[in-house]
Each structure stands twice: as structure tokens, then as C-alpha cells.
Design an enzyme around this catalytic site. Structure first.
Site, mmCIF file in Angstrom:
data_model
loop_
_atom_site.group_PDB
_atom_site.id
_atom_site.type_symbol
_atom_site.label_atom_id
_atom_site.label_comp_id
_atom_site.label_asym_id
_atom_site.label_seq_id
_atom_site.Cartn_x
_atom_site.Cartn_y
_atom_site.Cartn_z
ATOM 1 N N HIS A 182 19.864 -31.093 -21.857
ATOM 2 C CA HIS A 182 19.668 -31.120 -20.193
ATOM 3 C C HIS A 182 18.551 -31.759 -19.771
ATOM 4 O O HIS A 182 17.876 -30.629 -19.687
ATOM 5 C CB HIS A 182 20.810 -30.984 -19.544
ATOM 6 C CG HIS A 182 21.150 -30.846 -18.456
ATOM 7 N ND1 HIS A 182 22.378 -31.606 -18.506
ATOM 8 C CD2 HIS A 182 20.113 -31.343 -17.887
ATOM 9 C CE1 HIS A 182 21.404 -32.695 -16.842
ATOM 10 N NE2 HIS A 182 21.090 -32.104 -16.531
ATOM 11 N N CYS A 183 17.698 -32.342 -20.107
ATOM 12 C CA CYS A 183 16.527 -32.604 -18.888
ATOM 13 C C CYS A 183 16.909 -33.423 -17.390
ATOM 14 O O CYS A 183 17.015 -33.935 -17.230
ATOM 15 C CB CYS A 183 15.960 -34.367 -19.553
ATOM 16 S SG CYS A 183 14.423 -34.190 -19.299
ATOM 17 N N PRO A 184 15.686 -31.623 -17.032
ATOM 18 C CA PRO A 184 15.735 -32.060 -15.453
ATOM 19 C C PRO A 184 15.095 -32.665 -14.829
ATOM 20 O O PRO A 184 14.811 -33.516 -13.949
ATOM 21 C CB PRO A 184 15.367 -30.494 -14.863
ATOM 22 C CG PRO A 184 14.589 -29.878 -15.749
ATOM 23 C CD PRO A 184 15.153 -30.257 -17.204
ATOM 24 N N ASN A 187 17.082 -35.547 -15.184
ATOM 25 C CA ASN A 187 18.671 -35.431 -14.432
ATOM 26 C C ASN A 187 19.424 -36.038 -15.160
ATOM 27 O O ASN A 187 21.180 -37.031 -14.878
ATOM 28 C CB ASN A 187 18.651 -36.314 -13.119
ATOM 29 C CG ASN A 187 19.919 -35.559 -11.998
ATOM 30 O OD1 ASN A 187 20.249 -34.250 -12.433
ATOM 31 N ND2 ASN A 187 20.316 -37.051 -10.910
#
Length: 375
Positions: A182-184, A187
């Protein structure tokens, strides 16, 4: 007299209602505290009197509040991270167009001007296209109906079919097909349908930052020297003003436009160099994973399996690896030679091989799949 009695009775009734509400709230807080106590006691008993409990389960249970906090912070701050990426990238592009491009057009030869215009705009288009697609494309999710898929496991968290290479994202609270992480900064989860967009964005952003750092090195040196000269002259000007001498002429000051220009060039070079180092390391890491036919999650799983099989005298083979070259062709969607131009060097909306539910042999792979285990 009667009005006073009525007022006194109304006040007493209001006081009794407040006391009743206070009691109800106290009873409610007591019940909630008792429920939390019983829940914690049950969790502790499940850890102490469970034959499947080991050190990993205990550590996961102890760190569960930290995981919950990180997941929720990442979920809510994802929009802030995306806005930060867009803002920083837009500031660099604005500095290039306002400060550097006029200087390039005035001082460079026509050949170098054509090169900078062509390469710079191509790189910018590739960055914007792949970042937009990475944040807007769904990574892919398995169907919720249990009858649609056969021979798959069930996710313990969302109680839904879990095909091969599918993992549950605690931030999105859903299973993701071929989940990488999951890449912040997106998002969004990086999965089956947007993995290529994510890697291409990292690659072209790194190339753009390296291009700006190398091209602006001489300008950065001149701008840094000019800023140091500004500080020295400002110090001398303050000293002259403090002496109150009428026969000395204060040193000339730099205009606001000159200060803004030099500071913008320094800001551009420092930011691009920092991003090139950090994002370049991440890009190389993902390139190594793609070469091995793995995702970030599968790397840890395969490493454990490899160590487990080594103790038994066996060798682990990744069933989703087709060889280094074919892994890149499958990942980029290159079926014929012209696809290196139309699908890699130019923006392309083509879908990845497969549906993410099953993993058949892609048509671009020339070698047969290696077995999972070899004795």
C-alpha cells in the site's frame, strides 16, 4: 406564592432528571469498562492456553494497537501525501519554465535547445500520465461470491475467496490481487492492474530528477555562490549603517527578483537530487523484484519457504518466474518487438497479462514454467 412553588417544583424535577442521566452515564461507562476487561481477559487466556500460540502470535497481538494506528494514519494522510507530490512536482516544473527555460533559450545552441525541449517534455508527460493512472486505477479485487472461484483459500479477515498471489490490505480493508504494497504517496494499493503504472512513475520520476540535477549543476553552483555573496554584502551593509558615516557608500543590494531566482535554482537542485537518491533506490529495489518475478510481499514469503526447504535438502523455485528477460516482458506487457516503443516508451493503457485470479502461461513467454520444488 403558587408561582414560586411551581418554579421550585420545576427546578427539583430538572435536578432529578440530571441525576438520573448521570446515573445512566455512570452505569454505561461501568458496563463498557467491564466489557473491555472481559475482552482483554479473554485475549490473554487465548494466548496462554492456545496450542497454536508462538512468539510471532504474541508479538503480533502486542503490536496490534500500533498496527491499527499506523493503518488509520496512513489512510487519512494519503490525500495529504498525494497533494504533497503534486505540489512539489508542480513547483519544480514552474521553476524550470519561469527561471531556467528563458536562460536555456538565450545561451544554449539550437541542437541543445531541441534536446532539452524534447526530452524534458517527454519525461514530464510520462511522469504525469503514469502517476495519474497509478492513483486512479484500481489494483484489482477478487469477487466476493464464493461460487465464482474454485480451489482457492478463504481470507480470514474479509471472509472472501483469496486467489493465488492475493493478500489482504489492512489499510484498504480489502483483498488485493497480486498485492505488492500500500503506497501512501498514491493513496492506493499497488496491485495487479496498476503495478506497471507505479513502477513506470518511479522510473520516469527518477530519470527526470537525475536530468534536472545534472543539467542544473552549473547553475546551482553559481546560484549558491551568489546567495553567499548576498549574505556577505548584507552583513557589510548593516555594518555601514551602524557606523553612521556619511562619506561611505553602502554596498549595492540584490533585487527581489535576483534573490528569488537564485534561491529557486538551489531549491530545485537540492530537491531533485534528494528525490533522485531516495526514489532511485526504491526503483532499483522494485526492478530486482520484477527480475525475480516477485512482489514485495512474496519476497518475504519465498525467503521463508526457501529457508524451510533448505533444511530438508530441497531447492525452492518460484512458480511465477519465467526467467529474468521474460519476467520483464510479462510485467511490461511486451508481446512483440514494437511494443517496446508503443507500450514502454510511450503512454499506454494496455492491461496486464491475466485477470489476477489465475496465472496461466503468458503468450510472450518462450520457456516452460519451472517446477515449484526440485529435489
Amino acid at each position: 406564592m403558587r408561582s414560586r412553588q411551581r418554579m421550585f417544583a420545576a427546578v427539583m424535577r430538572l435536578l432529578l432528571k440530571c441525576l438520573r442521566l448521570g446515573r445512566r452515564r455512570r452505569f454505561k461507562l461501568v458496563r463498557q469498562a467491564e466489557q473491555l476487561w472481559h475482552y482483554g481477559h479473554l485475549c490473554l487466556r487465548s494466548l496462554l492456553y492456545n496450542s497454536f500460540t508462538n512468539s510471532d502470535v504474541v508479538l503480533d497481538s502486542l503490536f496490534e494497537p500500533i498496527y491499527w494506528l499506523v493503518d488509520h494514519v496512513t489512510r487519512w494522510f494519503g490525500v495529504v501525501f498525494v497533494a504533497l507530490v503534486i505540489g512539489l512536482t508542480s513547483s519544480i516544473v514552474a521553476i524550470v519554465y519561469i527561471c531556467l527555460l528563458p536562460l536555456i533559450l538565450q545561451t544554449y545552441t539550437p541542437a541543445w535547445i531541441c534536446w532539452h525541449l524534447a526530452y524534458g517534455h517527454w519525461n514530464l508527460i510520462m511522469i504525469v500520465f503514469h502517476y495519474y493512472k497509478a492513483i486512479t486505477t484500481s489494483p484489482g479485487h477478487p469477487p466476493q461470491a464464493k461460487n465464482d472461484l474454485t480451489g482457492v483459500s478463504i481470507c480470514r479477515k474479509c471472509i472472501a475467496p483469496k486467489p493465488a498471489r492475493t493478500h489482504h490490505c489492512s489499510i484498504c480493508n480489502r483483498c488485493v490481487l497480486k498485492m505488492d504494497h500500500h503506497c501512501p504517496w498514491l493513496n492506493n494499493c499497488v496491485g495487479h492492474y496498476n503495478h506497471r503504472y507505479f513502477f513506470s512513475f518511479c522510473l520516469f520520476m527518477t530519470m527526470g530528477c537525475i536530468y534536472c540535477s545534472i543539467s542544473g549543476w552549473e547553475m546551482f553552483r553559481d546560484a549558491y555562490a551568489a546567495i553567499e555573496r548576498m549574505k556577505l554584502l548584507e552583513k557589510e551593509r548593516l555594518q555601514v549603517a551602524a557606523n553612521q558615516t556619511y562619506y561611505q557608500t553602502p554596498p549595492p543590494t540584490f533585487s527581489f527578483r535576483q534573490r528569488a531566482f537564485h534561491k529557486s535554482v538551489v531549491y530545485l537542485w537540492v530537491l531533485c537530487s534528494s528525490v533522485a537518491l531516495a526514489l532511485g533506490a526504491l526503483t532499483l529495489w522494485h526492478a530486482a523484484l520484477i527480475t525475480r518475478g516477485e512482489t514485495s510481499i512474496e519476497r518475504h514469503i519465498n525467503r521463508k519457504e526457501r529457508q524451510k526447504l533448505q533444511k530438508k535438502g530441497k531447492v525452492f523455485r518460484n512458480p511465477y518466474s519465467y526467467g529474468s528477460w521474460d519476467n520483464w516482458k510479462v510485467f511490461l506487457g511486451v508481446d512483440v518487438p514494437r511494443h517496446w516503443l508503443t507500450r514502454v516508451l510511450l503512454p499506454s493503457l494496455h492491461l496486464p497479462h491475466g485477470t489476477g485470479l489465475s496465472w496461466d502461461l503468458p503468450p510472450c513467454v518462450t520457456q516452460q514454467r519451472t517446477p515449484l520444488l526440485a529435489i
